[in-house]
Design a protein around this motif. Sequence first.
Motif: not given
Length: 319
Positions: A45-46, A227-234, A254-255, A265-266
Amino acid sequence: MSAEPIRYLSRADVEAVGLSPLEVVDILEAAFRSKRAGDVEMPPKVGVHPREDAFIHAMPAYLADTDAVGLKWVAGYPSNQPLGIPYIHGLFVLSDAATGRPLAVMDATWITEVRTAAASILGIRALADRLVESIGIVGCGRQGHVHLELAEQVFPTLRRVALFDRHRERAEALAAAHPKLEVQVASAAEEIAPGADVIVSTAAIVRQPERPLRRAHLKDAMVACAVDFDATLSEDLFDDAGTFVVDDLAQYRYYRQQGYFAGYPADAVELAEVLADETARERGLAIYVPLGIALEDVAVAAELARRATDAGLGVELPL
């Protein structure tokens, strides 16, 4: 020679097509299998960010097996919610792969809502190693509603759900919409986890995440879907996670370069691999991060446009 008209589909037109969320799950599964076969061209995504924690993304993709190509222009603004305005707005442009001619322009809000939940449920179904009887959901806005509605259809064994939202009335409204389920409205995010087979987090995507759900909270979970990227899961969930899955590894990397997913993790397994080979899912907690990718939108939009044309829905406009 006059240009061919394009078909404009409003949200009402898109909904009138009657494409069911269960059909969308099947459409996405086929698209991911095409991805694994190398039949999808899809750059990351751009995006631009006109306001804090807001985004507007351009999402193109080409699906060779169906010869479908298009682009979604989609915005997500967390600040909209207190104003009573939807978090997500978007348009989708479908083009003719043979000539590049625009074929259709349509509302992308419905597409985004339904394909997002369908991608989550598709991954959860593939990763679950036992019956899904209970789900915990963080974030009870529109995505919370669509996810739970689809989960009830896909997992007939579902009996219990725990809900948390910063705005308690949203969780209570979602609870009221599912009278057949045993529902707990929690006072904190971590309270949804005990006893849950599956965790789904649909909070807003932010640059400075709180990540309230830690490994100690998810003792019983077999799948955690963010679904919210890394907002909730440690990040400590990965200390002993069995499998880490994303929908597209290139976009995940990319993100990470953009500053998201610090401590994650990478590398990860792609969902397409899990769908093709069940041994790609190892024992233990499976963490699934569906970033939301353009192949999903193109696959769904192409089917919507086909059915809408057959049904005479929408308005033909001069180009």
